[in-house]
Motif scaffolding. Structure first.
Motif, short mmCIF file in Angstrom:
data_model
loop_
_atom_site.label_atom_id
_atom_site.label_comp_id
_atom_site.label_asym_id
_atom_site.label_seq_id
_atom_site.Cartn_x
_atom_site.Cartn_y
_atom_site.Cartn_z
N LYS A 221 -19.02 45.33 16.36
CA LYS A 221 -20.49 44.79 16.10
C LYS A 221 -20.51 44.84 14.69
O LYS A 221 -20.93 45.81 14.11
CB LYS A 221 -21.32 45.42 17.18
CG LYS A 221 -22.74 44.90 16.99
CD LYS A 221 -23.60 45.84 18.10
CE LYS A 221 -25.06 45.18 17.76
NZ LYS A 221 -26.11 46.00 18.62
N THR A 225 -25.95 41.39 11.64
CA THR A 225 -26.21 40.36 12.31
C THR A 225 -26.11 40.52 13.69
O THR A 225 -26.47 39.53 14.54
CB THR A 225 -24.98 39.17 11.82
OG1 THR A 225 -23.81 39.78 12.52
CG2 THR A 225 -24.95 39.04 10.24
N GLU A 227 -23.58 40.31 15.61
CA GLU A 227 -22.43 39.30 15.90
C GLU A 227 -21.36 40.41 16.50
O GLU A 227 -21.10 41.49 15.68
CB GLU A 227 -21.97 38.42 15.11
CG GLU A 227 -20.70 37.55 15.18
CD GLU A 227 -20.29 36.87 14.30
OE1 GLU A 227 -19.28 36.17 14.58
OE2 GLU A 227 -20.82 36.98 13.18
N LYS A 228 -20.72 40.15 17.93
CA LYS A 228 -19.55 41.09 18.11
C LYS A 228 -18.30 40.12 17.85
O LYS A 228 -18.17 38.99 18.44
CB LYS A 228 -19.99 41.34 19.67
CG LYS A 228 -21.07 42.01 19.91
CD LYS A 228 -21.23 42.69 21.16
CE LYS A 228 -22.66 43.25 21.64
NZ LYS A 228 -22.81 43.75 23.04
N THR A 229 -17.24 40.79 17.94
CA THR A 229 -15.96 40.53 17.56
C THR A 229 -14.80 41.13 18.21
O THR A 229 -14.87 42.44 18.00
CB THR A 229 -15.53 40.19 16.04
OG1 THR A 229 -16.76 39.45 15.29
CG2 THR A 229 -14.36 39.40 15.80
#
Length: 401
Positions: A221, A225, A227-229
């Motif tokens: 994470k 931002t 955002e999770k990847t």
């Protein structure tokens, strides 16, 4: 009657072993209890040992083995046992282990160190030992030619990442800070940046470990931002600090908010005769060299404590006659005059005895009886104070006698 040790050490890392060496060398009967079958603590799971003075070509496990041999050479007794409780009831302390055994000791040195801190994210417990690890030395050889993730950016994390490159095909370090910022020392950072097998993911943390039986994905994470990847990998190594092993001491000695032991300049806790050494105590630097120094300090302090307490117990608390305790200092003429007068008064004929306490050497006894100035004279009967006079006059001394 069970044996009473002079010093009982809980924990067999560098702090505990150094304490054992110094205590045994001072002819103190010393027992060291270590939970694991092998002593050395966390250091034994490391590989390189580059910053211990004088140990240029010694690995971490080899250094700890030398510590053990040195302590045993002087007489430290080492047993495998997990301590469950310490009861500091007066001068003789009781240490209980999980197998029900009780040990008695005049002083206790807690050197239980710290254990890896956990992130507490989903999948961490599920995949522990199945791809999630906290020890590169222990598990690196399971990841030969595989790709792994290292979470953390301090000295331990970067050192372990460098070690993993000897086995893994790729090591990705997940750093919570902005690009180019790490907590590790510069020398470790430079080595990591120069290693072709190491890559970095910045401003990120581990959100979850996933897989089917074994780890195959690290969910990362981005903390800026959100955002999770899904990051494909074969293993996740977590190095985000340590937690002190002090659970068994709660309610017994004073701890910090983070669970570390609070100590004074002699590394004594708030409980007389109970000391703390190494990573388990509140301190600025946690290294093998400082742990060893702590061990030496606590063993020396414990020896002084035992000597002072045994003298007080034998000559004051257990005395059958009344005891006059003269608190004096070699730098104070009035206190020396007082002790000279008392020595010439033939106290024995009057059913009393004289005990002299140098306030510089015996700060513990002075503090216990709130002696803030010299000369001070105490009278004790059956170990209890019946009179206390600061700056006593000649007539007051005669009246007290």
């Amino acid at each position: 009657m069970s044996k009473i040790y002079d010093v009982l050490i809980v924990g067999g890392g560098p702090a505990g072993l150094a304490a054992g060496l110094y205590a045994s060398r001072s002819k103190l009967d010393t027992l060291l209890l270590e939970t694991n079958s092998q002593v050395g603590g966390q250091v034994s799971t490391y590989h390189e040992m580059e910053n211990y003075p004088g140990a240029l070509d010694t690995s971490a496990p080899e250094l700890m083995e030398n510590f053990r041999e040195h302590a045993e050479e002087f007489g430290t007794e080492i047993k495998q046992a997990e301590v469950e409780e310490i009861k500091p009831d007066g001068f003789i302390k009781t240490v209980s282990t999980k197998d029900g055994t009780e040990y008695k000791a005049k002083s206790v040195i807690v050197a239980t160190g710290a254990e890896p801190r956990r992130l507490g994210v989903p999948g961490e417990d599920e995949f522990k030992g199945k791809g999630v690890s906290y020890c590169a030395t222990c598990d690196a050889d399971f990841f030969v030619d595989l790709e792994v993730v290292v979470v953390g950016n301090g000295n331990s994390a970067i050192e372990e990442a460098l070690y993993l490159t000897k086995f893994a095909s790729k090591v990705t370090v997940v750093v919570i800070h902005d690009e180019g910022t790490m907590d590790a020392d510069k020398i470790y950072q430079e080595r990591a940046y120069a290693n072709d097998k190491i890559e970095f993911v910045w401003n990120s943390t581990l959100e979850e470990a996933k897989g089917d039986g074994l780890v195959d994905t690290a969910v990362l994470k981005n903390i800026k931002t959100g955002e999770k990847t899904d990051f494909s990998c074969d293993g996740i190594f977590i190095f985000i600090g340590r937690v002190p092993r002090t659970d068994f001491l709660e309610g017994t000695v004073e701890l910090t908010d983070n669970g570390y032991l609070k100590t004074d300049d002699k590394l004594e806790t708030n409980v007389p005769g109970v000391y703390a050494a190494g990573d388990v105590r509140e301190k600025f630097l946690r290294q093998v060299v400082t742990a060893a120094a702590d061990g030496a300090t606590t063993a020396t302090a414990a020896g002084g404590y035992i000597e002072e307490e045994e003298y007080w117990q034998k000559n004051v608390v257990e005395a059958e006659e009344d005891v006059l305790v003269a608190f004096w200092s070699p730098t104070n003429d009035e206190s020396m005059e007082m002790t000279n007068k008392l020595e010439n008064m033939d106290l024995e004929a009057q059913g009393a005895k004289l005990v002299k306490i140098d306030t510089y050497k015996n700060t513990r006894i002075s503090n216990r009886y709130d002696v803030t100035e010299v000369p001070t004279l105490l009278k004790l009967q059956d170990g209890e104070v019946t009179d206390k006079i600061a700056q006593p006059t000649e007539s007051e001394i005669e009246e007290l006698v």
